[in-house]
Write a protein that holds these residues in place. Sequence first.
Motif, PDB file in Angstrom:
ATOM      1  N   THR A 260      48.445  31.496  58.760  1.00  0.00           N
ATOM      2  CA  THR A 260      47.834  32.191  57.623  1.00  0.00           C
ATOM      3  C   THR A 260      46.763  31.320  56.976  1.00  0.00           C
ATOM      4  OG1 THR A 260      49.834  33.478  57.212  1.00  0.00           O
ATOM      5  CG2 THR A 260      48.275  33.268  55.376  1.00  0.00           C
ATOM      6  N   LEU A 261      47.056  30.060  56.803  1.00  0.00           N
ATOM      7  CA  LEU A 261      46.068  29.130  56.237  1.00  0.00           C
ATOM      8  C   LEU A 261      44.803  29.106  57.093  1.00  0.00           C
ATOM      9  CD1 LEU A 261      45.401  26.907  54.139  1.00  0.00           C
ATOM     10  CD2 LEU A 261      46.459  25.285  55.720  1.00  0.00           C
ATOM     11  N   ALA A 262      44.978  29.005  58.392  1.00  0.00           N
ATOM     12  CA  ALA A 262      43.829  28.918  59.303  1.00  0.00           C
ATOM     13  C   ALA A 262      43.033  30.224  59.346  1.00  0.00           C
ATOM     14  CB  ALA A 262      44.307  28.558  60.704  1.00  0.00           C
ATOM     15  N   LYS A 263      43.723  31.317  59.528  1.00  0.00           N
ATOM     16  CA  LYS A 263      43.024  32.592  59.718  1.00  0.00           C
ATOM     17  C   LYS A 263      42.450  33.144  58.417  1.00  0.00           C
ATOM     18  CE  LYS A 263      45.242  33.649  64.024  1.00  0.00           C
ATOM     19  NZ  LYS A 263      44.405  34.388  64.950  1.00  0.00           N
ATOM     20  N   ALA A 264      43.193  33.052  57.328  1.00  0.00           N
ATOM     21  CA  ALA A 264      42.658  33.503  56.039  1.00  0.00           C
ATOM     22  C   ALA A 264      41.505  32.601  55.610  1.00  0.00           C
ATOM     23  CB  ALA A 264      43.757  33.521  54.980  1.00  0.00           C
ATOM     24  N   GLY A 265      41.647  31.308  55.863  1.00  0.00           N
ATOM     25  CA  GLY A 265      40.570  30.375  55.533  1.00  0.00           C
ATOM     26  C   GLY A 265      39.273  30.716  56.250  1.00  0.00           C
ATOM     27  N   ARG A 266      39.385  31.095  57.515  1.00  0.00           N
ATOM     28  CA  ARG A 266      38.194  31.492  58.280  1.00  0.00           C
ATOM     29  C   ARG A 266      37.535  32.713  57.665  1.00  0.00           C
ATOM     30  NH1 ARG A 266      39.088  34.264  63.496  1.00  0.00           N
ATOM     31  NH2 ARG A 266      40.597  35.315  62.172  1.00  0.00           N
ATOM     32  N   TYR A 267      38.333  33.722  57.277  1.00  0.00           N
ATOM     33  CA  TYR A 267      37.762  34.937  56.684  1.00  0.00           C
ATOM     34  C   TYR A 267      37.168  34.668  55.305  1.00  0.00           C
ATOM     35  CZ  TYR A 267      39.761  37.880  60.367  1.00  0.00           C
ATOM     36  OH  TYR A 267      40.064  38.476  61.572  1.00  0.00           O
ATOM     37  N   VAL A 268      37.788  33.800  54.521  1.00  0.00           N
ATOM     38  CA  VAL A 268      37.239  33.441  53.204  1.00  0.00           C
ATOM     39  C   VAL A 268      35.878  32.780  53.384  1.00  0.00           C
ATOM     40  CG1 VAL A 268      37.520  31.884  51.222  1.00  0.00           C
ATOM     41  CG2 VAL A 268      39.437  33.296  51.978  1.00  0.00           C
ATOM     42  N   ILE A 269      35.790  31.833  54.301  1.00  0.00           N
ATOM     43  CA  ILE A 269      34.512  31.145  54.541  1.00  0.00           C
ATOM     44  C   ILE A 269      33.464  32.124  55.055  1.00  0.00           C
ATOM     45  CG2 ILE A 269      33.369  29.428  56.010  1.00  0.00           C
ATOM     46  CD1 ILE A 269      35.967  27.731  55.659  1.00  0.00           C
ATOM     47  N   LEU A 270      33.849  33.005  55.962  1.00  0.00           N
ATOM     48  CA  LEU A 270      32.918  34.009  56.485  1.00  0.00           C
ATOM     49  C   LEU A 270      32.417  34.919  55.370  1.00  0.00           C
ATOM     50  CD1 LEU A 270      31.514  35.232  58.942  1.00  0.00           C
ATOM     51  CD2 LEU A 270      33.574  36.599  59.332  1.00  0.00           C
ATOM     52  N   ALA A 271      33.311  35.339  54.481  1.00  0.00           N
ATOM     53  CA  ALA A 271      32.908  36.187  53.348  1.00  0.00           C
ATOM     54  C   ALA A 271      31.966  35.434  52.425  1.00  0.00           C
ATOM     55  CB  ALA A 271      34.143  36.675  52.583  1.00  0.00           C
TER      56      ALA A 271
END
Length: 146
Positions: free
Chosen positions: A128-139
Motif C-alpha cells: 500500500t505504501l509503495a502503490k499509493a505513493g506512486r499514485y500520489v506522486i503521479l497526481a
Amino acid sequence: MSGDIGAYLSLFASAFLAATLIPAQSESVLVYLITTGHYSIVLLVAVASLGNVLGSILNWYLGRGIEHYRDRRWFPVSHDKLEKAQGWYARYGRWSLLASWLPIVGDPLTVVAGVMREPLPSFVAIVTLAKAGRYVILAMVTQGLL
C-alpha cells in the motif's frame, strides 16, 4: 452521476488488472481523469490505490497456492527461475515489496511474496505504501505540484 461512478469503476478496474499478471496499466486512466477536472483527486488516488493493492493481494494468494503445481508440466515458470526468485526475495526480504509498483518486476514480486509466505498484514502495509505513493506522486506531477 452515473458517469462519475463509471469513471471511478473504470479506474478501479484498470488499477486492479494492472496489479495482476495481466498486462495492463492504470496510470494513463488516472492522469486522464485528473486532467478533466471533474473528479476529486483524493478520491481518484484512493480508488486507484485500492484497486492496485487488491490486485496485488490476489497475486499474493496465487503465490500461496502456486507451490502445489510447480512440478506440473504446464507450470509457467521453470523450477530454476522460481528458485532464483525465491532466493532473491529471501536475500532482500519484505522491503523489496517497496518495488512492487515497478513495471515488469513489481507484479511477479507480489506473487513471490506469497510463495515465500510473507505475512499478509506486512505485505498489505508495504505494498500500500509503495502503490499509493506512486499514485500520489503521479497526481502531484499531473497537477504541476512537483
